[in-house]
Motif scaffolding. Structure first.
Motif, PDB file in Angstrom:
ATOM      1  N   ASP A  33       7.684   2.019 -12.345  1.00  0.00           N
ATOM      2  CA  ASP A  33       7.919   3.121 -11.425  1.00  0.00           C
ATOM      3  C   ASP A  33       7.627   4.480 -12.051  1.00  0.00           C
ATOM      4  O   ASP A  33       7.543   5.477 -11.361  1.00  0.00           O
ATOM      5  N   LEU A  34       7.414   4.530 -13.359  1.00  0.00           N
ATOM      6  CA  LEU A  34       7.033   5.789 -13.987  1.00  0.00           C
ATOM      7  C   LEU A  34       5.559   6.088 -13.792  1.00  0.00           C
ATOM      8  O   LEU A  34       5.138   7.221 -13.885  1.00  0.00           O
ATOM      9  N   ASN A  35       4.768   5.061 -13.561  1.00  0.00           N
ATOM     10  CA  ASN A  35       3.342   5.242 -13.409  1.00  0.00           C
ATOM     11  C   ASN A  35       2.862   4.398 -12.232  1.00  0.00           C
ATOM     12  O   ASN A  35       2.319   3.314 -12.417  1.00  0.00           O
ATOM     13  N   PRO A  36       3.075   4.876 -11.001  1.00  0.00           N
ATOM     14  CA  PRO A  36       2.745   4.075  -9.826  1.00  0.00           C
ATOM     15  C   PRO A  36       1.273   3.709  -9.726  1.00  0.00           C
ATOM     16  O   PRO A  36       0.931   2.731  -9.079  1.00  0.00           O
ATOM     17  N   ILE A  37       0.380   4.454 -10.379  1.00  0.00           N
ATOM     18  CA  ILE A  37      -1.037   4.111 -10.306  1.00  0.00           C
ATOM     19  C   ILE A  37      -1.303   2.740 -10.917  1.00  0.00           C
ATOM     20  O   ILE A  37      -2.229   2.037 -10.521  1.00  0.00           O
ATOM     21  N   GLU A  38      -0.468   2.324 -11.868  1.00  0.00           N
ATOM     22  CA  GLU A  38      -0.631   1.004 -12.467  1.00  0.00           C
ATOM     23  C   GLU A  38      -0.449  -0.079 -11.412  1.00  0.00           C
ATOM     24  O   GLU A  38      -1.135  -1.104 -11.442  1.00  0.00           O
ATOM     25  N   ASN A  39       0.484   0.121 -10.482  1.00  0.00           N
ATOM     26  CA  ASN A  39       0.666  -0.853  -9.399  1.00  0.00           C
ATOM     27  C   ASN A  39      -0.588  -0.928  -8.539  1.00  0.00           C
ATOM     28  O   ASN A  39      -1.022  -2.013  -8.151  1.00  0.00           O
ATOM     29  N   LEU A  40      -1.173   0.210  -8.226  1.00  0.00           N
ATOM     30  CA  LEU A  40      -2.376   0.249  -7.411  1.00  0.00           C
ATOM     31  C   LEU A  40      -3.543  -0.428  -8.120  1.00  0.00           C
ATOM     32  O   LEU A  40      -4.304  -1.179  -7.516  1.00  0.00           O
ATOM     33  N   ARG A  41      -3.676  -0.190  -9.411  1.00  0.00           N
ATOM     34  CA  ARG A  41      -4.751  -0.839 -10.169  1.00  0.00           C
ATOM     35  C   ARG A  41      -4.597  -2.349 -10.133  1.00  0.00           C
ATOM     36  O   ARG A  41      -5.569  -3.074 -10.009  1.00  0.00           O
ATOM     37  N   LYS A  50      -7.510  -7.976  -5.603  1.00  0.00           N
ATOM     38  CA  LYS A  50      -8.374  -8.048  -4.416  1.00  0.00           C
ATOM     39  C   LYS A  50      -9.846  -8.213  -4.780  1.00  0.00           C
ATOM     40  O   LYS A  50     -10.611  -8.814  -4.044  1.00  0.00           O
ATOM     41  N   MET A  51     -10.237  -7.675  -5.941  1.00  0.00           N
ATOM     42  CA  MET A  51     -11.651  -7.717  -6.322  1.00  0.00           C
ATOM     43  C   MET A  51     -11.968  -8.839  -7.309  1.00  0.00           C
ATOM     44  O   MET A  51     -13.109  -9.008  -7.701  1.00  0.00           O
ATOM     45  N   ARG A  52     -10.973  -9.613  -7.672  1.00  0.00           N
ATOM     46  CA  ARG A  52     -11.139 -10.633  -8.696  1.00  0.00           C
ATOM     47  C   ARG A  52     -12.320 -11.561  -8.418  1.00  0.00           C
ATOM     48  O   ARG A  52     -13.108 -11.873  -9.297  1.00  0.00           O
ATOM     49  N   ASP A  53     -12.471 -12.012  -7.190  1.00  0.00           N
ATOM     50  CA  ASP A  53     -13.539 -12.959  -6.857  1.00  0.00           C
ATOM     51  C   ASP A  53     -14.756 -12.287  -6.242  1.00  0.00           C
ATOM     52  O   ASP A  53     -15.658 -12.957  -5.764  1.00  0.00           O
ATOM     53  N   THR A  54     -14.794 -10.981  -6.242  1.00  0.00           N
ATOM     54  CA  THR A  54     -15.917 -10.248  -5.673  1.00  0.00           C
ATOM     55  C   THR A  54     -16.927  -9.938  -6.765  1.00  0.00           C
ATOM     56  O   THR A  54     -16.585  -9.374  -7.792  1.00  0.00           O
ATOM     57  N   ARG A  55     -18.141 -10.338  -6.544  1.00  0.00           N
ATOM     58  CA  ARG A  55     -19.221 -10.048  -7.489  1.00  0.00           C
ATOM     59  C   ARG A  55     -20.368  -9.399  -6.714  1.00  0.00           C
ATOM     60  O   ARG A  55     -21.252 -10.072  -6.229  1.00  0.00           O
TER      61      ARG A  55
END
Length: 81
Positions: A49-57, A63-68
């Motif tokens: 919760d100190l760095n919410p951007i980490e949650n977004l990353r 979501k992009m794991r299987d996207t090539r």
């Protein structure tokens, strides 16, 4: 920091929140906060919760794991070569 705190809070109380970087957890820094009467919020290291951007990353990576994407098939922007 003290000048900014005085400007923002005047004589009011505030709690300093930090990210537990080594510079903030050094004994000399803790002593400085104590000597100046500054309450420091106790936080666990690597608190998400100190760095919410980490949650977004993390969400974006899942979501992009299987996207090539194939760069050759990507649309070109108008006016660009």
């Amino acid at each position: 920091m003290l000048l900014s705190a005085d400007e923002l809070y005047g004589d009011g109380d505030f709690i300093f929140q930090q990210d537990l970087a080594p510079a903030y957890t050094a004994k000399s820094t803790k002593t400085w906060f104590s000597d100046h009467g500054i309450t420091v919020l106790d936080r666990p290291s690597n608190s998400p919760d100190l760095n919410p951007i980490e949650n977004l990353r993390g969400i974006a990576k899942r979501k992009m794991r299987d996207t090539r994407p194939n760069i050759a098939e990507e649309p070109k922007h108008p006016g660009l070569p």
